[in-house]
Design an enzyme around this catalytic site. Structure first.
Site, PDB file in Angstrom:
ATOM      1  N   TYR A 150     -22.441  39.085 -18.601  1.00 45.88           N
ATOM      2  CA  TYR A 150     -23.767  39.525 -18.114  1.00 45.88           C
ATOM      3  C   TYR A 150     -24.717  39.893 -19.255  1.00 45.88           C
ATOM      4  O   TYR A 150     -25.718  40.569 -19.002  1.00 45.88           O
ATOM      5  CB  TYR A 150     -23.645  40.767 -17.217  1.00 45.88           C
ATOM      6  CG  TYR A 150     -22.545  40.732 -16.183  1.00 45.88           C
ATOM      7  CD1 TYR A 150     -22.653  39.925 -15.062  1.00 45.88           C
ATOM      8  CD2 TYR A 150     -21.417  41.536 -16.333  1.00 45.88           C
ATOM      9  CE1 TYR A 150     -21.651  39.911 -14.103  1.00 45.88           C
ATOM     10  CE2 TYR A 150     -20.413  41.529 -15.373  1.00 45.88           C
ATOM     11  CZ  TYR A 150     -20.531  40.711 -14.275  1.00 45.88           C
ATOM     12  OH  TYR A 150     -19.542  40.710 -13.331  1.00 45.88           O
TER      13      TYR A 150
ATOM     14  N   GLY B 144     -24.484  50.628  -5.735  1.00 48.28           N
ATOM     15  CA  GLY B 144     -25.495  49.981  -6.554  1.00 48.28           C
ATOM     16  C   GLY B 144     -26.314  50.849  -7.481  1.00 48.28           C
ATOM     17  O   GLY B 144     -27.050  50.327  -8.321  1.00 48.28           O
TER      18      GLY B 144
ATOM     19  N   CYS C 258     -11.029  32.863 -29.464  1.00 46.43           N
ATOM     20  CA  CYS C 258     -11.580  31.651 -30.064  1.00 46.43           C
ATOM     21  C   CYS C 258     -12.751  31.077 -29.293  1.00 46.43           C
ATOM     22  O   CYS C 258     -12.688  29.960 -28.795  1.00 46.43           O
ATOM     23  CB  CYS C 258     -10.478  30.615 -30.180  1.00 46.43           C
ATOM     24  SG  CYS C 258      -9.095  31.282 -31.085  1.00 46.43           S
ATOM     25  N   GLU C 259     -13.787  31.818 -29.121  1.00 45.35           N
ATOM     26  CA  GLU C 259     -15.052  31.254 -28.655  1.00 45.35           C
ATOM     27  C   GLU C 259     -16.190  32.174 -29.069  1.00 45.35           C
ATOM     28  O   GLU C 259     -16.014  33.390 -29.168  1.00 45.35           O
ATOM     29  CB  GLU C 259     -15.059  30.966 -27.157  1.00 45.35           C
ATOM     30  CG  GLU C 259     -14.570  32.024 -26.229  1.00 45.35           C
ATOM     31  CD  GLU C 259     -14.601  31.501 -24.769  1.00 45.35           C
ATOM     32  OE1 GLU C 259     -15.709  31.259 -24.279  1.00 45.35           O
ATOM     33  OE2 GLU C 259     -13.532  31.352 -24.176  1.00 45.35           O
TER      34      GLU C 259
ATOM     35  N   PRO D  98     -20.503  53.824  -3.774  1.00 42.75           N
ATOM     36  CA  PRO D  98     -20.755  53.713  -5.215  1.00 42.75           C
ATOM     37  C   PRO D  98     -19.470  53.383  -5.985  1.00 42.75           C
ATOM     38  O   PRO D  98     -18.400  53.887  -5.661  1.00 42.75           O
ATOM     39  CB  PRO D  98     -21.250  55.122  -5.586  1.00 42.75           C
ATOM     40  CG  PRO D  98     -20.656  56.022  -4.557  1.00 42.75           C
ATOM     41  CD  PRO D  98     -20.462  55.204  -3.304  1.00 42.75           C
ATOM     42  N   GLY D  99     -19.589  52.524  -6.967  1.00 37.71           N
ATOM     43  CA  GLY D  99     -18.463  52.218  -7.840  1.00 37.71           C
ATOM     44  C   GLY D  99     -18.812  52.607  -9.265  1.00 37.71           C
ATOM     45  O   GLY D  99     -18.271  53.542  -9.859  1.00 37.71           O
TER      46      GLY D  99
END
Ligand code: LLP
Length: 422
Positions: free
Chosen positions: A318, A239, A346-347, A276-277
């Site tokens: 996010y 985190g 396409c958005e 940890p990542g």
């Protein structure tokens, strides 16, 4: 700190010019720096020096075999959350006794896989899961080492989608019920209770929520020991956040985090695990993309790239900020221009940045998304039938494709036609 710097006017990954990689693999692509991955792993390892500890890379952040092998060879364990991740870790040469199994819904086949192949511990997330692990262990004639993930009800002060330590989140068991659940676990003969697990969220930029949670874990350790449990290992989750914008205030360093861990938990004599990542992989990777068009809209200019939300979903999902910089170093003093930086999907959600000030670029130019090494390639998809983009690993002046771009045929031929349509 990372190893993506301008040299002679061109952005490099370590000693390799990004333009050279682009010429070989095409755009867009992900590129990782071995030196940065190793440096970040070592920062954590050093921060916990003096404590019996294991740094388990949260491989959900980046799970390419070459990345896992790089970290495993440096001594990292792995934190896995699925049978697929477990098998990837094993395939990369990580022994079972360095793999911890997290995740809120481990299935019986996944549990069997880990019990058969060897596991350091399961981080149990609920009572029914505890019973399933017990049953699986008894059926296989083994004992499953477990910690129980407690939910400390702490506000991690991060994006709501990646906060996990409040009581309204689906994770862990409420810390207020921990003694009851530990007592239940101790009665199950297929389980060996060895410790406590906690993880409160991701991209934390302040140590205070960690410290609050770890203090609660310290108190719980004493209580559970008093109840007769042999609490000898504490898994503290991952985190710790990274600086996404270079002009932002930097989050605490692993060294500060380690000092806080020693201060709050050091006296307990437990083995410490962390997961940890992002901090290991995030700033060890870039996504490189090419400018296709520059389109002038009403009151704004759109920079249309060949990379899109399917390749890097974090901004769409996010509202995440990623620095986007030209691969050709801008001449000093060039006035910045404002762009909406978008992909071809396409958005309207396929927008990487709005009104972003950056040095002027032209169609054909390469741009690099910084801090894309964690939760980048692993969250990509083939939406809009855009094949998964390649991954490249750099080590000094060498580079290698560590996941090739599938051809259109490969992508299409993954589908199969039922007999009635032939
Ligand atoms: N341990 C557990 C149990 C986790 O759930 C996570 C992340 C980690 C460790 C690693 O956390 P880190 O050190 O990377 O912050 N896709 C999101 C992030 C999701 C994080 C999920 N859990 C993003 O792109 O920001």
């Amino acid at each position: 700190m990372d190893h993506f710097l301008y040299k002679n006017g061109a952005l490099h990954a370590e000693d390799v010019p990004l333009s050279e990689i682009a010429a070989t693999v095409g755009t867009p692509f992900y590129v990782y720096s071995t030196a940065t991955l190793l440096r970040h792993f070592q920062l954590f390892d050093e921060a916990l020096a003096g404590l019996d500890h294991l740094v388990c890379f949260a491989m959900k952040a980046a799970s390419n075999q070459a990345i896992l092998r790089t970290l495993a060879q440096a001594g990292a364990g792995m934190d896995v959350v699925s049978g697929g991740e477990y098998l990837r870790a094993k395939a990369a040469g990580v022994p079972g006794d360095k793999i911890v199994f997290s995740g809120v819904g481990k299935t019986r086949p996944e549990i069997d896989l880990a019990l058969t192949g060897g596991i350091r511990q399961f981080n149990v997330e609920s009572e029914p899961e505890m019973e399933t692990i017990n049953a699986a262990a008894l059926a296989l004639g083994v004992v499953a080492p477990i910690t129980i993930r407690v939910n400390p009800d702490v506000d991690a002060k991060t994006h709501a989608k990646i906060a996990t330590g409040k009581s309204e989140n689906k994770f862990g068991i409420p810390i207020s019920r921990a003694r009851e659940v530990y007592a239940q676990a101790a009665r199950l003969p297929g389980l060996q209770v060895i410790g406590i697990d906690v993880h409160i969220g991701s991209q934390l930029t302040d140590l205070a929520p960690f410290e609050q949670a770890y203090q609660k874990v310290a108190e719980l350790t004493q209580l559970l020991r008093g109840d007769g449990h042999d609490i000898r290992r504490l898994d503290l989750g991952g985190g710790l956040g990274i600086p996404y914008a270079r002009d932002n205030q930097a989050p605490p360093l692993p060294l500060d985090y380690g000092a806080m861990v020693k201060r709050t938990l050091g006296h307990l004599g437990c083995e410490i695990e962390i997961e940890p990542g992002r901090l290991i992989a995030g700033n060890a990777g870039l996504m490189v993309s090419q400018v296709i068009y520059l389109k002038s809209g009403e009151g704004r200019d759109f920079l249309i790239l060949d990379g899109a939300m399917n390749d890097l979903i974090r901004p769409a999902m996010y509202e995440a900020y990623h620095d986007i910089i030209p691969v050709n170093e801008p001449a000093p003093g060039v006035p910045a221009a404002k762009y909406d930086i978008v992909g071809p999907v396409c958005e309207s959600g396929d927008t990487f940045a709005k009104e972003r000030l950056m040095p002027p670029v032209r169609p054909g130019d390469l741009v690099a998304f910084r801090s894309a090494g964690a939760y980048g390639a692993v969250m990509s998809s083939e939406y809009n039938s855009r094949p998964l983009i390649p991954e490249v690993l750099v080590n000094g002046d060498q580079f290698a494709v560590i996941r090739p771009r599938p051809s259109f045929d490969e992508m299409i031929n993954r589908d199969t036609i039922p007999a009635w349509l032939l």
